[in-house]
Design a protein around this motif. Structure first.
Motif, PDB file in Angstrom:
ATOM      1  N   ASN A   3       0.804  -1.223   0.000  1.00 50.43           N
ATOM      2  CA  ASN A   3       0.000   0.000   0.000  1.00 50.43           C
ATOM      3  C   ASN A   3       0.837   1.274   0.000  1.00 50.43           C
ATOM      4  O   ASN A   3       0.317   2.353   0.227  1.00 50.43           O
ATOM      5  N   LEU A   4       2.111   1.154  -0.240  1.00 50.55           N
ATOM      6  CA  LEU A   4       2.989   2.310  -0.288  1.00 50.55           C
ATOM      7  C   LEU A   4       3.630   2.339  -1.665  1.00 50.55           C
ATOM      8  O   LEU A   4       4.146   1.333  -2.146  1.00 50.55           O
ATOM      9  N   GLU A   5       3.563   3.481  -2.314  1.00 51.18           N
ATOM     10  CA  GLU A   5       4.197   3.613  -3.621  1.00 51.18           C
ATOM     11  C   GLU A   5       4.890   4.962  -3.715  1.00 51.18           C
ATOM     12  O   GLU A   5       4.524   5.908  -3.023  1.00 51.18           O
ATOM     13  N   ARG A   6       5.871   4.993  -4.566  1.00 46.31           N
ATOM     14  CA  ARG A   6       6.642   6.220  -4.759  1.00 46.31           C
ATOM     15  C   ARG A   6       6.385   6.723  -6.168  1.00 46.31           C
ATOM     16  O   ARG A   6       6.536   5.992  -7.139  1.00 46.31           O
ATOM     17  N   ARG A   7       5.987   7.974  -6.270  1.00 47.13           N
ATOM     18  CA  ARG A   7       5.771   8.611  -7.560  1.00 47.13           C
ATOM     19  C   ARG A   7       6.692   9.820  -7.594  1.00 47.13           C
ATOM     20  O   ARG A   7       6.509  10.748  -6.831  1.00 47.13           O
ATOM     21  N   GLY A   8       7.683   9.760  -8.469  1.00 46.86           N
ATOM     22  CA  GLY A   8       8.707  10.797  -8.454  1.00 46.86           C
ATOM     23  C   GLY A   8       9.500  10.648  -7.177  1.00 46.86           C
ATOM     24  O   GLY A   8      10.023   9.586  -6.892  1.00 46.86           O
ATOM     25  N   ALA A   9       9.554  11.686  -6.381  1.00 46.27           N
ATOM     26  CA  ALA A   9      10.298  11.621  -5.123  1.00 46.27           C
ATOM     27  C   ALA A   9       9.382  11.496  -3.911  1.00 46.27           C
ATOM     28  O   ALA A   9       9.851  11.345  -2.798  1.00 46.27           O
ATOM     29  N   VAL A  10       8.061  11.544  -4.120  1.00 45.71           N
ATOM     30  CA  VAL A  10       7.108  11.585  -3.013  1.00 45.71           C
ATOM     31  C   VAL A  10       6.405  10.235  -2.870  1.00 45.71           C
ATOM     32  O   VAL A  10       6.077   9.586  -3.853  1.00 45.71           O
ATOM     33  N   TYR A  11       6.158   9.855  -1.618  1.00 47.95           N
ATOM     34  CA  TYR A  11       5.471   8.602  -1.338  1.00 47.95           C
ATOM     35  C   TYR A  11       3.962   8.821  -1.226  1.00 47.95           C
ATOM     36  O   TYR A  11       3.510   9.865  -0.743  1.00 47.95           O
ATOM     37  N   TYR A  12       3.224   7.811  -1.682  1.00 46.95           N
ATOM     38  CA  TYR A  12       1.769   7.798  -1.620  1.00 46.95           C
ATOM     39  C   TYR A  12       1.313   6.520  -0.935  1.00 46.95           C
ATOM     40  O   TYR A  12       1.952   5.479  -1.066  1.00 46.95           O
ATOM     41  N   TRP A  13       0.189   6.621  -0.246  1.00 40.33           N
ATOM     42  CA  TRP A  13      -0.473   5.438   0.300  1.00 40.33           C
ATOM     43  C   TRP A  13      -1.631   5.140  -0.629  1.00 40.33           C
ATOM     44  O   TRP A  13      -2.428   6.015  -0.959  1.00 40.33           O
ATOM     45  N   ARG A  14      -1.703   3.908  -1.090  1.00 38.72           N
ATOM     46  CA  ARG A  14      -2.747   3.501  -2.032  1.00 38.72           C
ATOM     47  C   ARG A  14      -3.337   2.191  -1.526  1.00 38.72           C
ATOM     48  O   ARG A  14      -2.608   1.234  -1.294  1.00 38.72           O
ATOM     49  N   ARG A  15      -4.654   2.163  -1.368  1.00 39.43           N
ATOM     50  CA  ARG A  15      -5.298   0.980  -0.804  1.00 39.43           C
ATOM     51  C   ARG A  15      -6.520   0.603  -1.642  1.00 39.43           C
ATOM     52  O   ARG A  15      -7.339   1.450  -1.961  1.00 39.43           O
ATOM     53  N   ARG A  16      -6.605  -0.675  -1.986  1.00 45.52           N
ATOM     54  CA  ARG A  16      -7.782  -1.182  -2.688  1.00 45.52           C
ATOM     55  C   ARG A  16      -8.946  -1.209  -1.710  1.00 45.52           C
ATOM     56  O   ARG A  16      -8.797  -1.636  -0.572  1.00 45.52           O
ATOM     57  N   MET A  17     -10.098  -0.750  -2.168  1.00 43.31           N
ATOM     58  CA  MET A  17     -11.282  -0.737  -1.325  1.00 43.31           C
ATOM     59  C   MET A  17     -12.073  -2.030  -1.513  1.00 43.31           C
ATOM     60  O   MET A  17     -12.052  -2.620  -2.596  1.00 43.31           O
ATOM     61  N   PRO A  18     -12.788  -2.460  -0.485  1.00 40.72           N
ATOM     62  CA  PRO A  18     -13.661  -3.623  -0.638  1.00 40.72           C
ATOM     63  C   PRO A  18     -14.699  -3.338  -1.734  1.00 40.72           C
ATOM     64  O   PRO A  18     -15.088  -2.178  -1.921  1.00 40.72           O
TER      65      PRO A  18
END
Length: 169
Positions: A3-18
């Motif tokens: 659930n953690l991804e890096r786009r460019g130099a910044v980190y994002y939290w990404r979570r699949r929803m039910p």
């Protein structure tokens, strides 16, 4: 960490929803910028968001929640936690005997503790799978024991409980 991804130099939290919440929200994933370039800080924030997501996704009635409420809930939790982390860092720097070399170790322990809570709920214990993952991440037996103590302290002090924002929604 998931659930953690890096786009460019910044980190994002990404979570699949039910699926039931995805239909209401009209999207399959939630994505929040963690507004940090530091991997350790991103892992720490992501672990807290994972714990909140686990709680919300298991307890939310999809008939009574909107996309806006869901998005706002996670933004509020993120802001509260980010502010709490900054305040705790300020307090710890002012204490006598502050050792900047130990701060990343403490942060790592909190991150692993939040990860256990996200995976197993507020009564989580460090299991064999967790120990294996920690060992693979380079944490020794002393570090694992320290993480277990951190988790126990979080549970004892109530830090492991869901935020009021998550409970009231």
């Amino acid at each position: 960490m998931s659930n953690l991804e890096r786009r460019g130099a910044v980190y994002y939290w990404r979570r699949r929803m039910p699926p039931q919440l995805a239909r209401i929200a009209g999207q399959t994933h939630l994505k929040i910028s963690l507004q940090t370039k530091e991997p350790a800080h991103a892992r720490f924030l992501a672990a807290h968001l994972d714990a909140t997501a686990a709680h919300v996704f298991m307890s939310a009635d999809p008939r009574f929640i909107t996309k806006e409420q869901l998005t706002e809930l996670f933004r509020q939790v993120f802001e509260q936690h980010r502010n709490k982390v900054a305040l705790m860092a300020d307090f710890s720097r002012q204490e006598a005997g502050f050792d900047p070399a130990l701060e990343p170790v403490d942060d790592q322990g909190m991150g692993w503790a939040y990860r256990a809570i996200a995976k197993n709920g507020v009564a989580a214990r460090v299991g064999e799978g967790d120990r294996l993952a920690m060992t693979e991440a380079g944490i020794d037996a002393h570090g694992i024991a320290s993480i277990e103590l951190t988790l126990a302290a979080m549970q004892h002090t109530g830090v492991a409980r869901p935020s009021r924002c998550a409970v009231s929604s």
